[in-house]
Design an enzyme around this catalytic site. Sequence first.
Site, PDB file in Angstrom:
ATOM      1  N   ASP A  33       0.953  -1.342   0.036  1.00 14.43           N
ATOM      2  CA  ASP A  33      -0.010   0.010   0.040  1.00 14.43           C
ATOM      3  C   ASP A  33       0.942   1.356   0.034  1.00 14.43           C
ATOM      4  O   ASP A  33       0.562   2.255   0.691  1.00 14.43           O
ATOM      5  CB  ASP A  33      -0.941   0.037   1.168  1.00 14.43           C
ATOM      6  CG  ASP A  33      -1.621  -1.156   1.385  1.00 14.43           C
ATOM      7  OD1 ASP A  33      -2.180  -1.566   0.233  1.00 14.43           O
ATOM      8  OD2 ASP A  33      -1.703  -1.834   2.452  1.00 14.43           O
ATOM      9  N   LYS A  92       2.149   1.886  -5.195  1.00 15.11           N
ATOM     10  CA  LYS A  92       2.718   1.609  -6.408  1.00 15.11           C
ATOM     11  C   LYS A  92       1.922   1.840  -7.820  1.00 15.11           C
ATOM     12  O   LYS A  92       2.511   2.019  -8.818  1.00 15.11           O
ATOM     13  CB  LYS A  92       3.038   0.035  -6.246  1.00 15.11           C
ATOM     14  CG  LYS A  92       4.104  -0.199  -5.124  1.00 15.11           C
ATOM     15  CD  LYS A  92       4.449  -1.801  -5.012  1.00 15.11           C
ATOM     16  CE  LYS A  92       3.270  -2.429  -4.282  1.00 15.11           C
ATOM     17  NZ  LYS A  92       3.001  -2.013  -3.056  1.00 15.11           N
ATOM     18  N   GLY A 103      -4.283  -4.332  -4.241  1.00  8.28           N
ATOM     19  CA  GLY A 103      -5.227  -3.597  -4.771  1.00  8.28           C
ATOM     20  C   GLY A 103      -4.667  -2.469  -4.992  1.00  8.28           C
ATOM     21  O   GLY A 103      -4.001  -1.511  -4.187  1.00  8.28           O
ATOM     22  N   HIS A 104      -4.109  -1.936  -6.411  1.00 10.53           N
ATOM     23  CA  HIS A 104      -3.293  -0.875  -6.746  1.00 10.53           C
ATOM     24  C   HIS A 104      -4.551  -0.048  -7.340  1.00 10.53           C
ATOM     25  O   HIS A 104      -5.208  -0.027  -8.403  1.00 10.53           O
ATOM     26  CB  HIS A 104      -2.584  -1.486  -8.105  1.00 10.53           C
ATOM     27  CG  HIS A 104      -1.452  -2.499  -7.588  1.00 10.53           C
ATOM     28  ND1 HIS A 104      -0.634  -2.891  -8.465  1.00 10.53           N
ATOM     29  CD2 HIS A 104      -1.006  -2.950  -6.273  1.00 10.53           C
ATOM     30  CE1 HIS A 104       0.347  -3.721  -7.620  1.00 10.53           C
ATOM     31  NE2 HIS A 104       0.034  -3.450  -6.408  1.00 10.53           N
ATOM     32  N   GLN A 156       2.234  -6.166  -3.226  1.00  9.90           N
ATOM     33  CA  GLN A 156       2.679  -6.172  -1.773  1.00  9.90           C
ATOM     34  C   GLN A 156       3.749  -5.420  -1.397  1.00  9.90           C
ATOM     35  O   GLN A 156       4.002  -4.490  -2.086  1.00  9.90           O
ATOM     36  CB  GLN A 156       2.712  -7.502  -1.215  1.00  9.90           C
ATOM     37  CG  GLN A 156       1.235  -8.331  -1.066  1.00  9.90           C
ATOM     38  CD  GLN A 156       1.027  -8.744  -2.346  1.00  9.90           C
ATOM     39  OE1 GLN A 156       1.784  -9.558  -3.120  1.00  9.90           O
ATOM     40  NE2 GLN A 156      -0.431  -8.791  -2.707  1.00  9.90           N
TER      41      GLN A 156
END
Length: 433
Positions: free
Chosen positions: A13, A16, A40-41, A225
């Site tokens: 988080d 990225k 979750g990007h 991650q």
Amino acid sequence: MANVIIVGTQWGDEGKGKLVDLMTEFAHVIVRFQGGSNAGHTVVVGDRKFIFHQLPSGILRDNKLCIIGSGVVLDPATLLEEIDEVKGKGFLANDDALLISEEAQIVFPYHKRIDVARERRKGAHKIGTTGRGIGPAYEDKISRMGIRLIDLTDEEVFRDKLERNLEEKNFCLTHQLQDEGFSYQELFDQYRAYGERLGRYAANTSLAINHEIEKGKDVLFEGAQGTLLDVDHGTYPYVTSSNTVAASACVSAGVGIRKIERIIGVTKAYTTRVGSGPFPTELSDATGDHLRASGGEFGATTGRPRRCGWFDAVVVRHAARLNGLTDLALTKLDVLGGLEKLRICTAYKYRGNTITEYPASLPVQEGCEPVYEELSGWEEDISLVKDMGDLPPNAQRYVRLIEQLVGVEICMISLGDERSQTMMLKNPFHRLH
Ligand code: IMP
């Protein structure tokens, strides 16, 4: 040739998604190399916000080749949903723009059920997984039971593999985990249909990426991650089940390590963590609440509130070495505005000893006390600043101290969700051309 890997340097988080989306402008090929739908990007373009779990964040730009490497554990249901969503919004008009490794492992509903049931049984010792079946899917890969994308596309191979897998999984679910099993035929039909649709994208992605590199194209490798969630080097066992460090990009993409020129570590200007496990600089007070609220620190995949704390230079120095970072990208510096005093952790104290390198022992990670350097904060809104020299002097001091403590140059600073809210100090792609 400019092949660049982007990784997270903390517990994920770090922002990225935005960085990859920005850097994609300079690359031709974007490769997602590990993890799965646990990621979750978040990418914001104008007033539109996208959260990608499995698709490479480069999917929003035209004329880019997006690739999912063999190190990813693929959840076909959510991937197809993502594909439909971006197509519905006018992206991925050409299906040839997406390739998925034939060797990528497939996540099944039994992986998710096992993941959730195990967490339930662990009680206070739970890892706080995303419940997406990531650990059980990687276990199958390593124990050589896994079903790969290529297997899904071959009815006979798939039938045989699913039968043998399901027998064992149903036994585990019903006898060991006191949960329900799955019907073979339902799963078979559902996953054969996924195989039909995804077969369109299946490819020898190592061949494709190396071919592009030979043509002189630039490749961007997108990590998921963060380094402290790496299964070898993170806060084990409170980690994810893949290698999140940069070296993992070459393994998953099937690219030789000598092809990589730069490795960018994305670093949030403070620290967050979601799920259980040690977090030496965690703030369980009003400042932690302030960071969570100002930074919108809620999980992009699960919506869970993220734990928040001060910047930890021991953690990021650890990440710099493990990844071989050439550059740092600092994100969310704007969130720190308005705090009178800021702290940066420079070392830990444990039973009277000073520790300067991240310790492997879980009890030491949990019991150490951070040693802080205190700095004055700034009041100004910095979200639209474009030059380092225009940042308030205290913000400049904060940035320079991070650079000095981590020992890696900062190439860009992100000051908001928007593409335009970015200070590009040194473009890692331009340096190479
Ligand atoms: P899993 O990857 O779902 O097995 O979860 C293992 C640990 O990694 C948990 O603490 C999760 O919260 C954490 N984790 C997994 N993916 C992400 C991510 O994309 N961002 C932050 N934490 C993550």
